[in-house]
Design an enzyme around this catalytic site. Structure first.
Site, mmCIF file in Angstrom:
data_model
loop_
_atom_site.group_PDB
_atom_site.id
_atom_site.type_symbol
_atom_site.label_atom_id
_atom_site.label_comp_id
_atom_site.label_asym_id
_atom_site.label_seq_id
_atom_site.Cartn_x
_atom_site.Cartn_y
_atom_site.Cartn_z
ATOM 1 C CE LYS A 180 -0.937 -0.226 4.984
ATOM 2 N NZ LYS A 180 -2.017 -0.374 5.975
ATOM 3 C CD GLU A 207 17.895 -9.961 20.033
ATOM 4 O OE1 GLU A 207 16.792 -10.528 19.908
ATOM 5 O OE2 GLU A 207 18.314 -9.112 19.229
ATOM 6 N NE ARG A 236 11.599 -8.334 22.326
ATOM 7 C CZ ARG A 236 11.588 -8.301 20.997
ATOM 8 N NH1 ARG A 236 10.458 -8.491 20.342
ATOM 9 N NH2 ARG A 236 12.702 -8.097 20.323
ATOM 10 C CB ALA A 288 13.577 -6.263 12.407
ATOM 11 C CD GLN A 289 16.592 -0.632 16.451
ATOM 12 O OE1 GLN A 289 16.844 -1.002 17.602
ATOM 13 N NE2 GLN A 289 16.298 0.612 16.164
ATOM 14 N N GLY A 290 17.332 -6.028 15.959
ATOM 15 C CA GLY A 290 18.117 -7.048 16.658
ATOM 16 C C GLY A 290 18.715 -8.109 15.767
ATOM 17 N N GLY A 291 17.897 -8.919 15.098
ATOM 18 C CA GLY A 291 18.469 -9.949 14.255
ATOM 19 C C GLY A 291 17.523 -11.102 14.019
ATOM 20 N NE ARG A 297 8.133 -11.008 17.956
ATOM 21 C CZ ARG A 297 9.304 -10.383 17.842
ATOM 22 N NH1 ARG A 297 10.388 -11.063 17.490
ATOM 23 N NH2 ARG A 297 9.414 -9.104 18.093
ATOM 24 C CG HIS A 323 7.912 -4.728 19.180
ATOM 25 N ND1 HIS A 323 8.533 -3.860 18.295
ATOM 26 C CD2 HIS A 323 8.642 -5.872 19.154
ATOM 27 C CE1 HIS A 323 9.584 -4.463 17.759
ATOM 28 N NE2 HIS A 323 9.663 -5.689 18.244
ATOM 29 C CG HIS A 329 10.598 -3.664 22.104
ATOM 30 N ND1 HIS A 329 11.544 -3.041 22.883
ATOM 31 C CD2 HIS A 329 11.271 -4.563 21.353
ATOM 32 C CE1 HIS A 329 12.736 -3.547 22.609
ATOM 33 N NE2 HIS A 329 12.595 -4.470 21.694
#
Length: 537
Positions: A40, A118, A293, A51-54, A389, A354, A247
């Site tokens: 869209k 993490e 989290r 997404a930063q972490g991995g 998650r 998040h 988050h």
């Protein structure tokens, strides 16, 4: 008038969404199928790029599939499906290898992939590209998709609704024995304001989550639950919608919209502090900053309310500047732009919506209740995430189920597409007051934040349900009388998703994972998924 057949587009597979799930599926299918990818906005505007972490995968010799499975099941608070979890975990390494083949520049150390750790993980298994993994993966896939024959891109096309066989022909006497089938979809072409009909024997929903249903979110503006709402309207069950992951650490700054501070900051030694420098996480959980989290988010929420704070502090300044620049260059740069030197001072953070752990119920091939309709990525509820998650399990889920759905489609003979009607807008007019949409959007996001947030009560959920019912009536009347716009379609979907979240939360009489109720603070002895069944049309 009813749009003519010049606005009918035929493909083998329609993919709605251009994040990691959608683009991965497109690349897997392109060699054998004519694929359309609808998004869209632009290809790069989905959640995957944020997404930063991995990406979590078992690659170290000291790690194991069993350990990754166990960590996922623990985070999922008893609701993760063991078969789905093992399916994803065991296919994760091949997904990383596939991305490497495409040229994703993963961070290396001593000639091997650098693995970080993490919260919730018992080992270092997070493959990453410094602190911008999603952006690097998305950039690579977009470049690949743009030069791959067989993929046609439709940017600035918003999903209006799916087209069902049953809606075209009416229910049959043996409807219970013969499942409904998805024949295609209607999409709003924002360049022309025309609704276009797309026909295909297979449709994949990869539209992401619904973070924008909340006032504060780490998600981009595109995360409006479009696929979940459309699948529900088409007759698909949805599951576990009460489990919205907040988050713990979103940057708190008036000029920093939705900027996430990755989990990896805590994984590399970051400490959560009160304004006076007191560390508080050890008082809430033995795992401290490395707790899952939901535990960390509730702890921050508790401390903020207890002390009347607007935010808490996340401190990584004890690490050398060279370490910070090597591991978190983008966070360092963005914070510096806002006057925060993370090498010398803590980062102000707050929890924010998040990730949508629930979604459209699917099997291990990504198939929904409607034949020919698939859901993958955050749109889907595969059973992997359960009630919460585990960090960095989302991107790998996108790739594993994209491949699984593509393989199932490749094994299915292509049916001849039936004739489909065009979109009928002969009885609607242009809207005279767009302020109705903006007002309802703002009202929805605020009361969802206040009443259906990190901590819930029966009374709060009742208030939210009452307001949702009023909004649904207003929006449906608006939808029936005026030409559709992207804002109207997104608001319609958000209100539908909000209804599903509240109904799911009201039906869970316990606290589990991401769903915490003051009225039912204990966890039930048996973990049961929340499955909502749409009314029969």
């Amino acid at each position: 008038m009813i749009h003519d057949n010049s606005k009918l587009k035929k493909f083998d597979v329609l993919i709605v969404g251009s994040g990691l799930a959608g683009l991965s599926a497109a690349l897997h299918l392109a060699p054998t199928h004519r694929v359309a990818v609808l998004t869209k906005r632009q290809l790069s505007d989905g959640s995957s790029g944020w997404a930063q972490g991995g990406i979590a995968a078992v690659l170290a010799e000291s790690d194991s599939f069993d350990a990754h499975v166990d960590d996922t099941l623990v985070a999922g608070a008893g609701l993760s499906d063991p078969a789905a979890t093992r399916f994803v975990v065991e296919h994760a390494p091949e997904s990383i290898a596939w991305l490497q083949q495409l040229g994703v520049p993963f961070s290396q150390e001593d000639g091997a992939l650098h693995l970080t750790r993490e919260g919730g993980h018992s080992a270092r298994r997070i493959v990453h590209v410094t602190d911008a993994t999603g952006a690097a993966v998305q950039k690579t896939l977009i470049e690949q998709v743009r030069r791959t024959p067989g993929i046609t891109l439709f940017e600035h096309h918003t999903l209006v609704d799916l087209i069902n066989a049953r809606k075209q022909t009416g229910p049959s006497p043996d409807a219970a024995a013969a499942p409904d089938r998805c024949l295609g979809l209607y999409a709003l072409d924002q360049a022309t304001d025309a609704v276009v009909t797309f026909s295909a024997p297979h449709t994949i929903l990869a539209t992401g989550g619904a973070g924008k249903v909340y006032l504060y979110t780490t998600n981009p503006d595109t995360a409006t639950g479009d696929g979940i709402a459309a699948a529900w309207r088409a007759g698909c069950r949805v599951a576990n919608m009460e489990f919205i992951q907040f988050h713990p650490t979103c940057l708190y700054h008036p000029h920093a919209k939705s900027f996430l501070i990755t989990e990896a900051v805590r994984g590399e030694g970051g400490k959560l502090l009160l304004p006076d420098g007191t560390r508080f996480m050890p008082q809430h959980d033995a795992r401290a900053e490395l707790a899952p989290r939901d535990v960390v988010a509730r702890a921050i929420d508790f401390e903020m309310k207890k002390h009347g704070l607007d935010c808490v502090q996340l401190d990584i300044s004890h690490q050398p500047l060279a370490f910070i620049l090597a591991h978190f260059p983008n966070i360092h740069a963005r914070c510096r732009e806002l006057g925060i030197d993370i090498a010398r001072q803590p980062i102000p953070v707050v929890p924010a919506a998040h990730y949508t752990c629930g979604g459209v119920l699917t099997d291990l091939d990504g198939r929904t209740d409607v034949a020919g309709l698939y859901a993958i990525g955050e749109t889907a509820c595969t059973g992997l995430h359960g009630a919460n998650r585990l960090a960095s399990n989302s991107l790998v889920e996108c790739m594993v189920f994209a491949r699984a759905a593509a393989q199932r489609i490749a094994q299915t003979p292509l049916a001849a597409p039936p004739a489909l009607p065009g979109w009928d807008d002969s009885r609607v007019t242009d809207a005279d007051e767009a302020v109705v949409i903006s007002h309802n959007w703002d009202e929805l996001r605020r009361f969802m934040w206040d009443y259906v947030g990190i901590v819930r009560t029966n009374k709060r959920l009742e208030r939210a349900a009452h307001r949702i019912a009023l909004l649904q009536g207003e929006i449906q009347e608006y939808y029936a009388h005026f030409h559709v716009t992207r804002d109207l379609l997104e608001l319609r979907n958000l209100v539908q998703v909000a209804d599903l979240i509240v109904r799911s939360a009201q039906s869970r009489h316990e606290s589990r994972g991401l769903h915490f109720s003051r009225d039912y603070p204990e966890m039930a002895a048996t973990a049961e998924p929340t499955i909502l069944v749409p009314p029969v049309a």
